[in-house]
Design a protein around this motif. Structure first.
Motif, short mmCIF file in Angstrom:
data_model
loop_
_atom_site.label_atom_id
_atom_site.label_comp_id
_atom_site.label_asym_id
_atom_site.label_seq_id
_atom_site.Cartn_x
_atom_site.Cartn_y
_atom_site.Cartn_z
N ALA A 330 0.83 -1.21 0.00
CA ALA A 330 0.00 0.00 0.00
C ALA A 330 0.87 1.26 0.00
O ALA A 330 0.58 2.23 -0.71
N ALA A 331 1.96 1.23 0.79
CA ALA A 331 2.87 2.38 0.84
C ALA A 331 3.51 2.61 -0.52
O ALA A 331 3.64 3.76 -0.98
N ILE A 333 2.32 1.88 -3.48
CA ILE A 333 1.33 2.44 -4.40
C ILE A 333 1.12 3.93 -4.12
O ILE A 333 1.12 4.77 -5.05
N LEU A 334 0.96 4.29 -2.83
CA LEU A 334 0.72 5.68 -2.47
C LEU A 334 1.92 6.57 -2.79
O LEU A 334 1.77 7.68 -3.30
N LEU A 335 3.12 6.06 -2.50
CA LEU A 335 4.33 6.85 -2.77
C LEU A 335 4.56 7.05 -4.26
O LEU A 335 5.26 7.99 -4.66
N SER A 336 3.99 6.17 -5.06
CA SER A 336 4.15 6.30 -6.51
C SER A 336 3.34 7.46 -7.07
O SER A 336 3.64 7.96 -8.16
N LEU A 338 1.53 10.06 -4.71
CA LEU A 338 1.42 11.23 -3.85
C LEU A 338 2.67 12.09 -3.93
O LEU A 338 3.78 11.57 -4.12
N LYS A 342 3.54 14.56 1.22
CA LYS A 342 2.45 13.78 1.81
C LYS A 342 2.93 12.46 2.42
O LYS A 342 2.13 11.56 2.67
N ASN A 343 4.22 12.32 2.66
CA ASN A 343 4.75 11.07 3.21
C ASN A 343 4.22 10.76 4.61
O ASN A 343 4.40 9.65 5.12
N VAL A 345 1.44 10.07 5.35
CA VAL A 345 0.48 8.98 5.24
C VAL A 345 1.11 7.65 5.68
O VAL A 345 0.42 6.76 6.19
N MET A 349 -0.45 5.06 8.43
CA MET A 349 -0.64 3.64 8.14
C MET A 349 0.09 2.76 9.14
O MET A 349 -0.44 1.74 9.59
#
Length: 586
Positions: A330-331, A333-336, A338, A342-343, A345, A349
């Motif tokens: 999940a991290a 995907i989000l880091l790809s 965001l 916004k880290n 997040v 998590m």
């Protein structure tokens, strides 16, 4: 130069006093923890539940303090939150107090909770702030290693001073080193770390100061950008080639690869946060590519881990591996997608996943207990060994099922869950009752040897010392075959006697010598290892009678009390024991 050094020292001392004022409740909890630890050092016992409670209180109070600084400046709110911390800490103590010792389950739950509090400590001060989580993390990262360096230097210096006093002036008890470490690492180090954490402004008036504190040192910049990123890139390429080559077979069965993939995911996420504020071609490449590469690798790892638990059931370690894999995917995907700012997040998590893993009914231990009990029950039912809640011994079941029964019982007993299984005999002990219960010995793969035996003298066992002239604690280690010499001297009625330890015919022998090196009595330590080689005590505990060996003649008497013994059947050189040696000269 001298004045600059003095100003630097004064600034650090001022920072420590400011930290005490800023974190008063944390300071009190740390003082309590140090005091409890000092008492355990004096008593020679292990960590107490009260010590861990004070550590939990210190973490809680530090997190609530930064929360107050971020969202409220009212003294009344601060007072109420301090009361809440005290109540939460007391609640933790009441929850774990019934346990006689800190079990593995309690230790892991507590460790995960402390980790979540640490992440919250870093994240809370920058919630809805112009200061990013990356900057806050960098400050904490630098503060940790600064603290580690200074604490290590201080402890090393004090240890050298103590050693010099011991060698040159007067004897110092060895416990002095433990007490020194206690003060340095439990009291000084946390307070010094807190003194390096700035007060984050609510309205960003001190943003320039924070940015300076969060700046990446040149050394770390070079290390991350031009050394670690290229090395990690090469390792990633090798890992991808291995996965592609073995995706049709061995990859899904290679349990040794699992910790490597978990470590890889941790490294990538940590590196991503650390290089988020560094701008160069290497870091830009890393931020662009690695989150996307992380996702498929972690998905493969999750799939492999899930396949591994189909037959053997879930354990708490495998639960955390799978849960972390889900988090890492999940991290990634989000880091790809965001923006770098916004880290935070990731922190959210981590806290959520940590809470999930320790709060029933979906926590690691409830899930693993149910899974292992169900796995054991299903194997017994499949082989018709469980009828009317009674186990029927059977030595003819397949080897694979024997191994599953052995593994599940071993895990359930290690975690203390066997008492919660109604169809197991009362007071079941796997070491002693396994054969009678299941009809076969704890199953081993072909060629495998029962590897080791570990026994300890039962705690609080009284030992009679009347009549002996002296005693000492000695270590017997079969790996140290070239060491020999005097253990201690005894002076009695104007004569001097010496107890010696030396290697004879592949075993350690204790010899009491009198004048002219005359041997008065000897004790061969192999007797200890021979006695316990196939020993089957209850829960690995020895009574005083079981642990005592005596040699006596008309000139002297030696009594050995075994404190602990470890016997490695496969590697004899790893066999060892700690002994209390009592000597009487007649």
């Amino acid at each position: 130069m001298k004045m600059k050094w003095m100003r630097s020292l004064q600034a650090k001392l001022t920072g420590l006093t400011d930290a005490i004022v800023r974190f008063p409740l944390t300071t009190l909890f740390l003082v309590g923890a140090a005091a409890i630890n000092a008492s355990t050092i004096n008593a020679g016992t292990h960590q107490s539940i009260l010590l861990v409670t004070f550590v939990v209180g210190a973490f809680l109070s530090a997190v609530f303090q930064v929360d107050i600084e971020r969202f409220s400046s009212k003294a009344s709110i601060r007072f109420l939150l301090m009361i809440l911390v005290i109540l939460l800490t007391a609640g933790y103590y009441l929850i774990v107090r019934p346990a006689p010792t800190l079990s593995m389950e309690i230790e892991i739950r507590t460790g995960v909770a402390l980790f979540a509090l640490l992440i919250a400590f870093i994240w809370i001060p920058v919630i809805k702030s112009e200061i990013s989580f990356n900057q806050s993390f960098m400050i904490a990262f630098k503060s940790f290693f600064n603290t580690l360096f200074f604490s290590g230097v201080i402890f090393g210096g004090l240890a050298i001073i103590l050693s010099a006093i011991h060698q040159l002036i007067f004897n110092i008890n060895s416990a002095a080193y433990s007490h020194t470490a206690n003060i340095v690492f439990i009291l000084f180090a946390p307070m010094y770390f807190l003194s390096l954490i700035p007060t984050y402004p609510r309205k960003n008036k001190r943003k320039e100061y924070i940015e300076k504190a969060a700046s990446c040192p040149k050394f770390l910049d070079i290390l991350l950008s031009y050394i670690l990123i290229p090395l990690l890139s090469v390792f990633t390429l090798i890992l991808l080639i291995y996965i592609i080559k073995n995706i049709g077979g061995e990859f899904w069965k290679d349990n040794l690869l699992e910790p490597m993939l978990v470590s890889y995911a941790i490294t990538v996420i940590l590196m991503y946060i650390l290089v988020s504020e560094i701008e160069n071609k290497f870091t830009a490449f890393f931020r662009l590519i690695f989150p996307k590469v992380l996702v498929p690798i972690v998905l493969f790892q999750i799939t492999s881990s899930i396949l591994s638990v189909v037959d053997t059931g879930v354990t708490h370690t495998r639960y955390y591996v799978i849960l972390f894999g889900i988090f890492a995917a999940a991290a990634g995907i989000l880091l790809s997608f965001l923006p770098v700012r916004k880290n935070g997040v990731i922190a959210v998590m981590l806290i959520i996943f940590s809470v999930i893993s320790i709060v029933p009914p979906v926590d690691a231990f409830t899930i693993s207990r149910s899974s292992q009990i169900d796995t054991l029950k299903n194997v017994l039912l499949k082989n018709k060994m469980l009828e009317n809640n009674t186990i029927r011994p059977d030595d003819t079941i397949p080897a694979k099922d024997k191994q599953i029964i052995t593994d599940t019982i071993s895990y359930l007993e290690m975690m203390g869950y066997t008492k919660k299984i109604e169809w197991l005999p009362d007071d079941f002990n796997a070491y002693h009752d396994f054969l009678d219960t299941f009809g076969f010995k704890e199953y081993q793969n072909a060629g495998q040897v029962n590897p080791s035996i570990y026994l300890n003298l039962a705690q609080e066992t009284p030992i009679t010392i009347t009549g002996y002239d002296t005693f000492a604690t000695i270590e017997i280690n079969m790996a140290e075959k070239n060491r020999e010499g005097k253990i201690f001297d005894i002076k009695k009625q104007g004569k001097t006697y010496s107890l010696l330890k030396d290697m004879q015919q592949d075993q350690w022998v204790l010899t009491l010598e009198g004048a002219n090196n005359q041997a008065l009595i000897t004790f061969h330590t192999q007797k200890i290892f021979d006695k316990f080689y196939d020993y089957q005590p209850t829960a690995g505990q020895l009574s005083a009678e079981e642990a005592t060996f005596t040699e006596e003649n008309d000139r002297a008497k030696i009594t050995i009390v075994v404190q602990n013994v470890g016997i490695e059947k496969q590697y004899k050189r790893n066999t060892n024991a700690t002994l209390l040696v009592f000597v009487q000269v007649k």
